[in-house]
Scaffold this active site. Structure first.
Site, PDB file in Angstrom:
ATOM      1  N   GLN A  37       9.362   2.901   4.361  1.00  0.00           N
ATOM      2  CA  GLN A  37       8.912   2.162   5.548  1.00  0.00           C
ATOM      3  C   GLN A  37      10.040   1.422   6.251  1.00  0.00           C
ATOM      4  O   GLN A  37       9.902   1.029   7.411  1.00  0.00           O
ATOM      5  CB  GLN A  37       7.818   1.153   5.159  1.00  0.00           C
ATOM      6  CG  GLN A  37       6.529   1.784   4.693  1.00  0.00           C
ATOM      7  CD  GLN A  37       5.765   2.483   5.801  1.00  0.00           C
ATOM      8  OE1 GLN A  37       5.926   2.184   6.983  1.00  0.00           O
ATOM      9  NE2 GLN A  37       4.916   3.414   5.431  1.00  0.00           N
ATOM     10  N   CYS A  45     -13.870   1.736   2.094  1.00  0.00           N
ATOM     11  CA  CYS A  45     -14.503   2.857   2.774  1.00  0.00           C
ATOM     12  C   CYS A  45     -13.494   3.807   3.392  1.00  0.00           C
ATOM     13  O   CYS A  45     -13.785   4.966   3.619  1.00  0.00           O
ATOM     14  CB  CYS A  45     -15.453   2.352   3.841  1.00  0.00           C
ATOM     15  SG  CYS A  45     -16.976   1.786   3.115  1.00  0.00           S
ATOM     16  N   THR A  87      15.008  27.080  -1.044  1.00  0.00           N
ATOM     17  CA  THR A  87      15.787  27.233   0.184  1.00  0.00           C
ATOM     18  C   THR A  87      15.537  26.052   1.110  1.00  0.00           C
ATOM     19  O   THR A  87      14.392  25.652   1.318  1.00  0.00           O
ATOM     20  CB  THR A  87      15.412  28.559   0.879  1.00  0.00           C
ATOM     21  OG1 THR A  87      15.670  29.608  -0.042  1.00  0.00           O
ATOM     22  CG2 THR A  87      16.220  28.767   2.144  1.00  0.00           C
ATOM     23  N   GLY A 122       9.200  11.471   0.994  1.00  0.00           N
ATOM     24  CA  GLY A 122       9.345  10.252   0.212  1.00  0.00           C
ATOM     25  C   GLY A 122       8.724  10.342  -1.171  1.00  0.00           C
ATOM     26  O   GLY A 122       9.292   9.855  -2.151  1.00  0.00           O
ATOM     27  N   SER A 123       7.559  10.958  -1.260  1.00  0.00           N
ATOM     28  CA  SER A 123       6.876  11.024  -2.556  1.00  0.00           C
ATOM     29  C   SER A 123       7.700  11.810  -3.570  1.00  0.00           C
ATOM     30  O   SER A 123       7.851  11.391  -4.720  1.00  0.00           O
ATOM     31  CB  SER A 123       5.496  11.669  -2.398  1.00  0.00           C
ATOM     32  OG  SER A 123       4.656  10.825  -1.647  1.00  0.00           O
ATOM     33  N   SER A 173      11.776   9.107   3.993  1.00  0.00           N
ATOM     34  CA  SER A 173      10.930  10.160   4.544  1.00  0.00           C
ATOM     35  C   SER A 173      11.134  10.221   6.054  1.00  0.00           C
ATOM     36  O   SER A 173      11.038   9.204   6.742  1.00  0.00           O
ATOM     37  CB  SER A 173       9.471   9.839   4.217  1.00  0.00           C
ATOM     38  OG  SER A 173       8.637  10.769   4.848  1.00  0.00           O
ATOM     39  N   HIS A 232       9.434  11.463   8.609  1.00  0.00           N
ATOM     40  CA  HIS A 232       8.378  11.269   9.617  1.00  0.00           C
ATOM     41  C   HIS A 232       8.013   9.808   9.852  1.00  0.00           C
ATOM     42  O   HIS A 232       7.175   9.504  10.693  1.00  0.00           O
ATOM     43  CB  HIS A 232       7.139  12.112   9.287  1.00  0.00           C
ATOM     44  CG  HIS A 232       6.286  11.572   8.189  1.00  0.00           C
ATOM     45  ND1 HIS A 232       5.059  11.000   8.424  1.00  0.00           N
ATOM     46  CD2 HIS A 232       6.477  11.524   6.861  1.00  0.00           C
ATOM     47  CE1 HIS A 232       4.524  10.624   7.266  1.00  0.00           C
ATOM     48  NE2 HIS A 232       5.362  10.931   6.311  1.00  0.00           N
ATOM     49  N   ASN A 280       4.311  -0.881   2.650  1.00  0.00           N
ATOM     50  CA  ASN A 280       3.727  -0.005   3.657  1.00  0.00           C
ATOM     51  C   ASN A 280       2.485  -0.579   4.321  1.00  0.00           C
ATOM     52  O   ASN A 280       2.144  -0.202   5.436  1.00  0.00           O
ATOM     53  CB  ASN A 280       3.418   1.367   3.058  1.00  0.00           C
ATOM     54  CG  ASN A 280       2.621   1.273   1.786  1.00  0.00           C
ATOM     55  OD1 ASN A 280       2.966   0.521   0.875  1.00  0.00           O
ATOM     56  ND2 ASN A 280       1.549   2.026   1.693  1.00  0.00           N
TER      57      ASN A 280
END
Lengths: 127, 394
Positions: free
Chosen positions: B178, B323, B236, B69-70, B198, B200, B150
């Site tokens: 998404q 965090c 490829t 996707g990126s 994407s 995955h 997302n």
């Protein structure tokens, strides 16, 4: 590799000295909610010794673990020793913290120093 | 173990895995080679292109396979920027809560002199088409708005935005990473010129994705080299991965209606259960959201502690707290919908799938409740809030 050492996880999962001391004679609070970390330390000092210490923390795993470890390191210690506690010593006692979490140990040191200052202010004692 | 982080990645489906394993054995040739073994790989590749295209209402020659996707986001945006610049058009319209693959690419373009308007996404996490129309200018060379967010799962009015862009003759890109495989997408119905996906995120393999670019939309290369992907993406091809992606998308599309109905029902139960936790709030619109997305903020606690303790209870989730991001600021998505820092730090994202059971959902509800209560029990903020020294936000 896990994010934190086993010691950090132990202190995070089973934090020591959690809570409030109603008749504390030194209270210190550092950090702010905007940054996501607040630590509050309650000290009960008698005859120059930290007889009891408790903490409350809003923060991530390492902030909670650092608070817990710091309280364990100062409990029962003379104030003269407690004053010397550094963030590095706290981090080392936890078998290290990730670099970007070192500020959590800094907060623990600062919270204790702030509580000692409060004690000094309240009692007029020069510690 | 209860996996509730499907927006981060999904487990590969059996069919996708089998496709991949089989092809690693049977079609390992280079699709650019002229001998039979290479041509077999080529056939597999083109069959995958045909399948992927059909599943989103596109033509096969409008599909460009990428590393994910990126890459597709980068290529779509940079291509339109380059084409725009040639015409003296250097303004781009997007939203404040895009994925970083979009936002960081836009930032790069800003340094090169492009002007970027980031639209407000409001408290409900939805872009207003009329505000988008007002932001359009003579020199706008691209509109890029994600299909669904997302972090908070809100679905954008893509069809309306597409119509607007078509009317104003401005290329429209959507990051559908998404959404695809989870809700119906048709590039013709939705007036989409460019779309990123994407594998995955819909039970396909990692490292594979695609860019749809409508016929006539001129792409620039990110990767120069051989003539693969009609000269627009050298290297490829990851034949087995691409075929596994097509298989996963086929499966997801075939079962989409039933999966969405089942997952939405679990999602609604999760939202209902978590809403009972005092001083909590759902992030993003209650209705216009992905079937599997539940995003909450809990006042008085911090997200990373919450995640670690949930992990101890066998529940895997994510958070937009500072965090967990390694920076001092909480998620830009939560800030974009108006959550203040104090509250955004206490966020939790649960993204479930058709593999989640009803029992899992009940387990999640009781565990989150327990952990939030525990963390609040020694949170100095919570003490101030409950003592009335500070005003509750949620």
């Amino acid at each position: 590799m896990a994010l934190y050492s086993e010691k950090v996880m132990d202190h995070f999962r089973n934090p020591r000295n959690v809570g409030v001391i109603e008749d504390a004679n030194g209270i210190g609070e550092v950090g702010n909610a905007k940054c996501g970390d607040i630590m509050k330390m309650y000290l009960k000092i008698e005859d120059g010794i930290v007889k009891d210490v408790k903490f409350e923390t809003f923060g991530c795993g390492s902030a909670i673990a650092s608070s817990s470890m710091a309280t364990e390191m100062i409990k029962g210690q003379p104030v003269s020793e407690v004053k010397k506690l550094t963030n590095k010593a706290v981090a080392e006692a936890l078998d290290g913290l990730p670099d970007y979490k070192m500020h959590c140990s800094v907060l623990a040191e600062e919270a204790i120093k702030s509580a000692l200052e409060d004690y000094q202010k309240r009692t007029g004692e020069n510690i | 173990m209860i996996y509730a982080d499907n927006a981060a990645t999904t487990k590969m489906s059996e069919a996708a895995k089998n496709t991949m394993f089989t092809l690693l054995e049977d079609a390992w040739g280079n699709p650019s080679s002229l001998y039979a073994h290479g041509q077999k790989a080529k056939e597999v590749l083109e069959k995958a292109r045909l399948d992927v295209a059909a599943l989103i209402g596109a033509q096969p020659n409008e599909i460009y396979f990428t590393s994910g996707g990126s890459e597709a986001d980068n290529q779509a945006i940079l291509s339109m920027a380059e084409a725009g610049k040639k015409l003296g058009k250097t303004h781009i319209v997007s939203t404040a809560f895009e994925h970083h693959a979009v936002l960081h690419t836009l930032k790069k373009l800003q340094k090169q002199g492009f002007e970027v308007t980031l639209l407000n996404v409001h408290e409900d996490g939805i872009v207003r088409p009329e505000e988008l129309e007002n932001a359009l200018r003579e020199d706008t060379c691209l509109v890029t708005v994600m299909y669904a967010n997302n972090e908070i799962g809100t679905i954008q009015p893509i069809k309306e935005i597409g119509e607007l862009c078509r009317r104003h003759k401005i290329p429209f890109h959507t990051d559908a990473v998404q959404a695809i495989g989870h809700i119906p997408i048709d590039v013709v119905r939705d007036n989409i010129d460019l779309l990123s996906a994407s594998a995955h995120k819909f039970h396909g393999p990692k490292g594979v994705g695609f860019l749809y670019a409508k016929k006539g939309v001129k792409l620039s290369n990110l990767i120069e080299g051989g003539a693969q992907e009609r000269g627009k993406r050298a290297g490829t091809e990851n034949v087995a991965g691409i075929a596994a992606m097509a298989e996963a998308l086929k499966e997801a599309s075939t079962h989409m209606a039933e999966n969405a109905a089942y997952v939405s029902r679990l999602r609604d139960r999760l939202i209902e259960g978590l809403s009972r936790i005092p001083h909590s709030a759902l992030n993003g619109d209650r209705i216009r959201r992905l079937p599997g997305n539940v995003s909450f903020c809990f006042e008085g606690i911090e997200g990373e502690s919450l995640l670690l303790l949930l992990d101890d209870k066998g529940i895997q989730a994510s958070s937009g707290s500072a965090c967990t991001s390694g920076s001092l600021d909480p998620s830009h998505v939560l800030l974009a919908i108006g959550r203040v820092h104090d509250v955004a730090h206490g966020s939790l994202r649960l993204t479930i799938s058709e593999e989640t059971s009803e029992g899992d959902v009940e387990q999640i509800i009781s565990s989150v409740k327990e952990v939030v209560e525990y963390l609040r029990s020694f949170s100095p903020i919570w003490r101030e809030l409950t003592a009335g020294k500070k005003q509750f936000i949620l």
